[in-house]
Design a protein around this motif. Sequence first.
Motif, short mmCIF file in Angstrom:
data_model
loop_
_atom_site.label_atom_id
_atom_site.label_comp_id
_atom_site.label_asym_id
_atom_site.label_seq_id
_atom_site.Cartn_x
_atom_site.Cartn_y
_atom_site.Cartn_z
N VAL A 124 -21.93 71.73 55.10
CA VAL A 124 -21.65 72.68 54.02
C VAL A 124 -21.17 74.02 54.60
O VAL A 124 -21.48 74.34 55.75
N PRO A 125 -20.41 74.80 53.83
CA PRO A 125 -19.99 76.13 54.30
C PRO A 125 -21.22 76.99 54.58
O PRO A 125 -22.27 76.81 53.93
N ASP A 126 -21.09 77.89 55.55
CA ASP A 126 -22.22 78.74 55.96
C ASP A 126 -22.97 79.37 54.79
O ASP A 126 -24.19 79.42 54.78
N GLU A 127 -22.21 79.83 53.77
CA GLU A 127 -22.86 80.56 52.67
C GLU A 127 -23.45 79.64 51.60
O GLU A 127 -24.12 80.10 50.67
N PHE A 128 -23.25 78.33 51.73
CA PHE A 128 -23.74 77.36 50.74
C PHE A 128 -25.28 77.35 50.78
O PHE A 128 -25.89 77.27 51.84
N VAL A 129 -25.90 77.44 49.62
CA VAL A 129 -27.37 77.39 49.58
C VAL A 129 -27.78 75.92 49.49
O VAL A 129 -27.57 75.28 48.45
N TYR A 130 -28.32 75.41 50.58
CA TYR A 130 -28.67 73.99 50.62
C TYR A 130 -30.18 73.80 50.47
O TYR A 130 -30.97 74.37 51.21
N GLU A 142 -12.10 69.27 57.63
CA GLU A 142 -12.90 70.48 57.86
C GLU A 142 -12.34 71.74 57.22
O GLU A 142 -13.05 72.71 57.05
N ILE A 143 -11.06 71.71 56.86
CA ILE A 143 -10.53 72.92 56.21
C ILE A 143 -10.51 72.81 54.68
O ILE A 143 -10.15 73.77 53.98
N ALA A 144 -10.91 71.64 54.15
CA ALA A 144 -10.88 71.43 52.69
C ALA A 144 -11.67 72.47 51.90
O ALA A 144 -11.18 72.97 50.88
N PRO A 145 -12.90 72.85 52.35
CA PRO A 145 -13.62 73.88 51.57
C PRO A 145 -12.89 75.21 51.52
O PRO A 145 -12.79 75.83 50.47
N ARG A 146 -12.31 75.63 52.65
CA ARG A 146 -11.59 76.91 52.67
C ARG A 146 -10.36 76.89 51.79
O ARG A 146 -9.94 77.88 51.23
N LEU A 147 -9.75 75.69 51.67
CA LEU A 147 -8.55 75.57 50.83
C LEU A 147 -8.91 75.39 49.36
O LEU A 147 -8.03 75.28 48.51
N GLY A 148 -10.22 75.30 49.09
CA GLY A 148 -10.65 75.14 47.71
C GLY A 148 -10.51 73.71 47.18
O GLY A 148 -10.64 73.46 45.99
N ARG A 149 -10.26 72.78 48.08
CA ARG A 149 -10.10 71.39 47.63
C ARG A 149 -11.44 70.68 47.47
O ARG A 149 -11.53 69.61 46.88
N ALA A 150 -12.50 71.24 48.07
CA ALA A 150 -13.83 70.62 47.99
C ALA A 150 -14.89 71.69 48.20
O ALA A 150 -14.58 72.79 48.68
N ASP A 151 -16.14 71.36 47.83
CA ASP A 151 -17.23 72.31 48.05
C ASP A 151 -17.86 72.12 49.42
O ASP A 151 -18.38 73.05 50.01
N LEU A 152 -17.84 70.88 49.88
CA LEU A 152 -18.43 70.57 51.18
C LEU A 152 -17.74 69.34 51.74
O LEU A 152 -16.85 68.78 51.10
N ILE A 153 -18.14 68.91 52.95
CA ILE A 153 -17.45 67.78 53.57
C ILE A 153 -18.43 66.73 54.09
O ILE A 153 -19.63 66.99 54.25
N ASN A 190 -15.17 76.04 62.01
CA ASN A 190 -14.75 76.13 60.61
C ASN A 190 -15.83 76.67 59.68
O ASN A 190 -15.78 76.48 58.47
N HIS A 191 -16.82 77.33 60.28
CA HIS A 191 -17.91 77.95 59.53
C HIS A 191 -18.63 76.98 58.61
O HIS A 191 -18.89 77.25 57.45
N LEU A 192 -18.92 75.81 59.16
CA LEU A 192 -19.65 74.79 58.40
C LEU A 192 -20.93 74.48 59.15
O LEU A 192 -21.00 74.63 60.37
N ARG A 193 -21.97 74.02 58.43
CA ARG A 193 -23.18 73.59 59.12
C ARG A 193 -23.64 72.23 58.61
O ARG A 193 -23.48 71.90 57.43
N GLU A 194 -24.16 71.45 59.55
CA GLU A 194 -24.55 70.08 59.26
C GLU A 194 -25.89 70.09 58.52
O GLU A 194 -26.82 70.77 58.93
#
Length: 299
Positions: A110-116, A156-167, A180-184
Amino acid sequence: MERQQRLRIAIQKSGRLTDHSLDLLARCGLKYSRGKDQLMCYGENMPLDVLFVRDDDIPDLVQEDVCDLGLVGLNVIEEKRLAMAARGGQARFEMIQRLDFGRCRLSIAVPDEFVYDGLRSLAARRIATTYPNVLARFLRENSIEAEIVTLSGAVEIAPRLGRADLICDLVSTGSTLTANHLREVATVLQSEAALIRTPVALPDEKADWVRRLLLRIDGVQQVRESKYIMLHAPRSALGRIKQLLPGSESPTVIPLDGGGDKVAVHAVCRENVFWETLESLKAAGASALLVLPVEKMLP
Ligand code: PRP
Ligand code: ZN
């Protein structure tokens, strides 16, 4: 005609598995020449040619008998199996053996700022992946309804492009995620490289080469971790020393010329020999310790 007699193995063209795959084949004795951007290498000393392709294409090439063998990740194998099953079919390639390289995992990130807050945070989200079938099974098993956005690459760039919320993508070192500022946050599938083969029966000569190749692969895998260890020890310490030798079968014990009670012990250890082990052996009475790499091994 030529194709009938020579084995063809498909490996990943450029990616995590490429160097290890070529290294494995070289350790199995294959000599080949590879020109720039060449899609195929001709085996010079074995009737074995190497085809460089996208890893996702390897299962198809093998099950359609374009290639006899393929070296590919379990992640790709599993996705292909599920995709075929979803269409009411069945994968026709056979998995022969797992190989001890290319370890990685298919994970949700999920993107770094995503509240998981656990898997339920995935509900109703858009998840980008190149593994829609493996991801769908995971979501089903965890009773999560989410939207799968199937992409063919650059997930990995899909969230930044707005195509998805997470990967949901492969993670090995984790550097792609970090960059890509994502965390597992969750593991979907553990993977490593494996060898697959065509469902078609091979003519004798080719079948024989496949057998030889498999034996050599076994040998290569054992050699990777194996060490030959030599040491001197008083006979009275032998019991303790045998216990300390990691993963070795009955060692050879040789009397030392003019050595009195001392003997030489030689053993093949099928595990790495660490400094700690050497220190324990020394404490048990061993001296003149020597650890050598093993070059080749044929059981
Ligand atoms: C995978 C994945 C990431 C990378 C992750 O690509 O798609 O790009 O590896 O590795 P890291 O955690 O070490 O950064 P792969 O080599 O399997 O190629 P492909 O996905 O393009 O087929
Ligand atoms: Zn791929």
